[in-house]
Motif scaffolding. Structure first.
Motif, PDB file in Angstrom:
ATOM      1  N   GLN A  90       0.808  -1.220   0.000  1.00  0.00           N
ATOM      2  CA  GLN A  90       0.000   0.000   0.000  1.00  0.00           C
ATOM      3  C   GLN A  90       0.839   1.267   0.000  1.00  0.00           C
ATOM      4  OE1 GLN A  90      -2.613  -0.446   3.378  1.00  0.00           O
ATOM      5  NE2 GLN A  90      -3.953  -1.825   2.278  1.00  0.00           N
ATOM      6  N   LYS A  91       2.148   1.147  -0.116  1.00  0.00           N
ATOM      7  CA  LYS A  91       3.048   2.295  -0.055  1.00  0.00           C
ATOM      8  C   LYS A  91       4.112   2.198  -1.133  1.00  0.00           C
ATOM      9  CE  LYS A  91       2.805   2.651   4.992  1.00  0.00           C
ATOM     10  NZ  LYS A  91       3.588   2.628   6.227  1.00  0.00           N
ATOM     11  N   LEU A  92       4.695   3.349  -1.459  1.00  0.00           N
ATOM     12  CA  LEU A  92       5.891   3.412  -2.291  1.00  0.00           C
ATOM     13  C   LEU A  92       7.052   3.803  -1.399  1.00  0.00           C
ATOM     14  CD1 LEU A  92       4.633   5.350  -5.429  1.00  0.00           C
ATOM     15  CD2 LEU A  92       5.138   2.917  -5.268  1.00  0.00           C
ATOM     16  N   TYR A  93       8.225   3.197  -1.629  1.00  0.00           N
ATOM     17  CA  TYR A  93       9.420   3.493  -0.861  1.00  0.00           C
ATOM     18  C   TYR A  93      10.515   3.922  -1.821  1.00  0.00           C
ATOM     19  CZ  TYR A  93       6.998   0.512   2.546  1.00  0.00           C
ATOM     20  OH  TYR A  93       6.077  -0.041   3.399  1.00  0.00           O
ATOM     21  N   GLY A  94      11.215   5.002  -1.499  1.00  0.00           N
ATOM     22  CA  GLY A  94      12.321   5.462  -2.316  1.00  0.00           C
ATOM     23  C   GLY A  94      13.644   5.269  -1.599  1.00  0.00           C
ATOM     24  N   PHE A  95      14.609   4.654  -2.287  1.00  0.00           N
ATOM     25  CA  PHE A  95      15.943   4.409  -1.734  1.00  0.00           C
ATOM     26  C   PHE A  95      16.977   5.045  -2.636  1.00  0.00           C
ATOM     27  CE2 PHE A  95      13.279   0.873  -0.398  1.00  0.00           C
ATOM     28  CZ  PHE A  95      13.587   0.762   0.953  1.00  0.00           C
ATOM     29  N   THR A  96      18.008   5.636  -2.022  1.00  0.00           N
ATOM     30  CA  THR A  96      19.128   6.179  -2.780  1.00  0.00           C
ATOM     31  C   THR A  96      20.378   5.386  -2.415  1.00  0.00           C
ATOM     32  OG1 THR A  96      19.487   7.858  -1.080  1.00  0.00           O
ATOM     33  CG2 THR A  96      18.176   8.505  -2.999  1.00  0.00           C
ATOM     34  N   PRO A  97      21.327   5.240  -3.367  1.00  0.00           N
ATOM     35  CA  PRO A  97      22.540   4.472  -3.071  1.00  0.00           C
ATOM     36  C   PRO A  97      23.364   5.112  -1.984  1.00  0.00           C
ATOM     37  CG  PRO A  97      22.552   5.297  -5.329  1.00  0.00           C
ATOM     38  CD  PRO A  97      21.299   5.767  -4.693  1.00  0.00           C
ATOM     39  N   GLN A  98      24.073   4.280  -1.217  1.00  0.00           N
ATOM     40  CA  GLN A  98      24.955   4.801  -0.151  1.00  0.00           C
ATOM     41  C   GLN A  98      26.387   4.542  -0.500  1.00  0.00           C
ATOM     42  OE1 GLN A  98      23.657   2.968   3.480  1.00  0.00           O
ATOM     43  NE2 GLN A  98      21.814   4.191   3.569  1.00  0.00           N
TER      44      GLN A  98
END
Length: 98
Positions: A90-98
């Motif tokens: 039910q959600k969108l998640y955004g990840f950026t590289p570390q």
């Protein structure tokens, strides 16, 4: 390589020419959506009977688990520039590289 999820709880990596199984991964839940390849990883999500599914990232060559996230269902991931977007139940998640 062709990646196929199944209701037998396996993600299969198949040889695109011969159809032979290169490797398979036991996700412990049914897989209904299509896998997504981004770079050297294949992403897929499980179709949990209760609660949230799990999103996995596996090495495309070996099937080794590289990452998992405790939400997901159907089509799991989209890359947008420097961001990985995971589609949860039910959600969108955004990840950026570390």
């Amino acid at each position: 390589t062709v990646f196929v999820g199944s209701y037998d709880k396996q993600l299969y990596a198949l040889d695109a020419v011969e159809g032979d199984v290169r490797w398979k991964f036991n996700a412990r839940e049914r897989i209904s959506g299509s896998p997504t390849v981004i770079g050297s990883l294949v992403y897929f999500s499980t179709l949990a009977r209760k609660g949230l599914g799990t999103t996995y990232a596996l090495d495309i060559n070996t099937g080794a688990e590289r990452w998992s996230f405790p939400d997901g269902r159907y089509t799991p991931a989209v890359a947008s520039g420097q961001m990985l977007v995971i589609t949860g139940r039910q959600k969108l998640y955004g990840f950026t590289p570390q």
